[in-house]
Design an enzyme around this catalytic site. Structure first.
Site, short mmCIF file in Angstrom:
data_model
loop_
_atom_site.label_atom_id
_atom_site.label_comp_id
_atom_site.label_asym_id
_atom_site.label_seq_id
_atom_site.Cartn_x
_atom_site.Cartn_y
_atom_site.Cartn_z
N ASN A 121 114.26 -41.17 -31.80
CA ASN A 121 113.19 -41.41 -32.78
C ASN A 121 113.67 -40.97 -34.15
O ASN A 121 114.76 -40.41 -34.29
CB ASN A 121 111.89 -40.72 -32.35
CG ASN A 121 112.06 -39.22 -32.26
OD1 ASN A 121 112.28 -38.55 -33.25
ND2 ASN A 121 111.97 -38.69 -31.03
N PHE B 232 102.49 -29.25 -32.94
CA PHE B 232 102.33 -30.24 -33.99
C PHE B 232 101.66 -31.48 -33.40
O PHE B 232 101.81 -31.76 -32.22
CB PHE B 232 103.69 -30.65 -34.57
CG PHE B 232 104.09 -29.81 -35.75
CD1 PHE B 232 104.43 -28.48 -35.58
CD2 PHE B 232 104.12 -30.35 -37.02
CE1 PHE B 232 104.79 -27.70 -36.66
CE2 PHE B 232 104.48 -29.58 -38.12
CZ PHE B 232 104.82 -28.25 -37.94
N LYS C 255 96.39 -27.97 -24.34
CA LYS C 255 97.70 -27.35 -24.17
C LYS C 255 97.64 -25.83 -24.37
O LYS C 255 98.67 -25.18 -24.46
CB LYS C 255 98.72 -27.99 -25.12
CG LYS C 255 98.91 -29.49 -24.86
CD LYS C 255 100.17 -30.03 -25.52
CE LYS C 255 100.22 -31.55 -25.43
NZ LYS C 255 101.52 -32.11 -25.85
O1 C5P Z 1 101.14 -34.69 -26.94
P1 C5P Z 1 102.01 -34.86 -28.12
O2 C5P Z 1 103.39 -35.38 -27.80
O3 C5P Z 1 101.40 -35.62 -29.24
O4 C5P Z 1 102.17 -33.37 -28.68
C1 C5P Z 1 102.98 -33.07 -29.76
C2 C5P Z 1 103.39 -31.62 -29.68
O5 C5P Z 1 103.89 -31.37 -28.37
C3 C5P Z 1 104.51 -31.25 -30.60
O6 C5P Z 1 104.33 -29.90 -30.96
C4 C5P Z 1 105.75 -31.45 -29.76
O7 C5P Z 1 106.83 -30.64 -30.19
C5 C5P Z 1 105.25 -31.03 -28.40
N1 C5P Z 1 105.87 -31.74 -27.25
C6 C5P Z 1 106.64 -31.04 -26.36
N2 C5P Z 1 107.17 -31.66 -25.26
C7 C5P Z 1 106.92 -32.96 -25.03
C8 C5P Z 1 106.13 -33.69 -25.93
C9 C5P Z 1 105.61 -33.06 -27.03
O8 C5P Z 1 106.87 -29.85 -26.57
N3 C5P Z 1 107.46 -33.55 -23.98
#
Ligand code: C5P
Length: 389
Positions: free
Chosen positions: A202, A318, A336
């Site tokens: 990404n 975030f 979370k």
């Molecule tokens: O649920 P979402 O992906 O939108 O959440 C974003 C947050 O979750 C960010 O803080 C990102 O760093 C974290 N994240 C994570 N592991 C994942 C997906 C997102 O730590 N697999």
């Protein structure tokens, strides 16, 4: 604190001895530096008497090597320029160092500088002055004032230097909250391997996460930065960097570090899915048909840390949302088990991936909200650190 009061050539220089006196009364150790023009308004004996230290106003006097600005910057925890004229503001914004004070100012880390601007209202309103100040603030300098009121030129308006008490208060308030212990920060994108030469990735640059690591370290924390692939570098000695590539590698590094950390800020743009299989050779094109890539879900690092959070640990996530931003962010905060969630909306121009600026809303588990203006990621990082620690 050890403070240098830098005085430049504006009429408000007559208030500088009073500022020095007030800072000393509050227990600070003070030395003065002045430009030649400042000494047209206030005298050396006055400044040396109130500060009880020799005045610094000549790059070479008393030091044939001309290196006193370096020893002074090592000595000082803060440089307060009061008054700060349009001239010194312009020089600082352009990196010009042509006398003792401007050279010292260039040697000081911008975060350790407080400016108290003072000038005629029209000069204050000039776009050059405003642009220069914005630049200095973006680098981390703080400002206090100017106030509105009667000016020496006989007019009324903004441009009056903040009163010495107000400047001394700004010194006290600006002693940023120190952050102790160890903090975990995740940053950057993840690469999910398809085969030996291709991946799903990404556009995350890692800039926000690196700025957060720097801001935490500057505030005194030991930082464990777990970063996906980026070209960024870190320089702060209190940042330990672990480079990872995939979400699963980031998960392994982050979950291993979490029990030893006081808090964590997860800003990485982690891929939600990865290819179900990863070929260890380059996949060949087959026939003329399309190709289906089967994806499986990656572990959610943030949710995992949230579910194992101990009392006293702070967890910050975030959220990058494109619709129903606040509602979605709030849900995520609860789901979370976070203490804070930093929401950036892609709707705001200048915010998001790749760019150097951002605009965020910080939501806390207790319901409070802090909205930032569009600022540099460095400034946003400082704001976040002050809010969440
Ligand atoms: O649920 P979402 O992906 O939108 O959440 C974003 C947050 O979750 C960010 O803080 C990102 O760093 C974290 N994240 C994570 N592991 C994942 C997906 C997102 O730590 N697999």
């Amino acid at each position: 604190m050890r403070i240098i009061v830098g005085i430049t050539g504006g009429i408000a220089a007559y208030k500088a001895p009073e500022l020095v006196r007030q800072l000393k009364k509050r227990g600070h150790e003070v030395r003065c530096a002045a430009t030649a023009h400042a000494l047209e308004f206030v005298t050396r004996p006055t400044l040396e008497t109130v500060s009880e230290a020799p005045l610094y106003c000549d790059l070479f006097a008393g030091n044939a090597h001309g290196t006193e600005h370096i020893s002074l910057k090592d000595w000082a925890e803060l440089l307060v320029v009061a008054p700060a004229t349009a001239n010194i503001i312009g020089k600082a914004a352009s990196g010009i160092a042509d006398d003792a004070l401007s050279t010292l100012l260039l040697a000081m880390a911008p975060e350790r500088v407080l400016l108290a601007p003072a000038m005629n209202s029209q000069m204050w309103a000039h776009p050059a002055v405003q642009r220069n100040l914005q630049q200095l603030k973006a680098w981390g300098m703080r400002t206090v004032g100017p106030a509105e009121g009667a000016l020496a030129c006989g007019t009324n308006g903004p441009g009056r230097m903040a009163e010495p008490t107000e400047i001394a208060d700004a010194v006290a308030n600006g002693e940023r909250k120190a952050v102790g212990g160890k903090w975990l920060v995740t940053a950057g994108p993840t690469y999910e391997k398809i085969d030996s030469v291709r991946f799903i990735g990404n556009y995350s640059s890692g800039k926000m996460g690196f700025a957060l690591a720097e801001a935490l370290a500057e505030a005194g924390a030991d930082v464990e930065l777990v970063s996906g692939p980026t070209h960024l570098t870190v320089s702060h000695p209190r940042i330990r960097r672990t480079d990872v590539e995939s979400a699963r590698e980031m998960y392994a590094a982050a979950t291993a570090l979490w029990p030893t950390c006081q808090g964590a800020i997860l800003s990485a743009a982690v891929a939600d899915y990865r290819p179900a299989t990863q070929a260890d050779h380059k996949l060949k094109k087959q026939g003329s048909d399309g190709m289906t890539l089967e994806l499986v879900q990656n572990p959610d690092i943030l949710a995992t840390l949230g579910s194992s959070k101990q009392t006293g640990q702070r967890l910050v996530g975030f959220a990058l949302e494109t619709n129903d931003e606040l509602q979605n962010a709030e849900k995520k905060l609860q789901r979370k088990n976070l203490d804070y969630i930093v929401l950036n909306s892609l709707r705001d121009a200048g915010a998001g991936f790749g760019v150097d600026t951002n605009k965020v809303t910080i939501l806390s588990a207790d319901g409070s909200r802090t909205e930032s203006p569009l600022m540099s990621k460095r400034e946003i990082a400082r704001l976040i650190v002050q809010e969440v620690t």
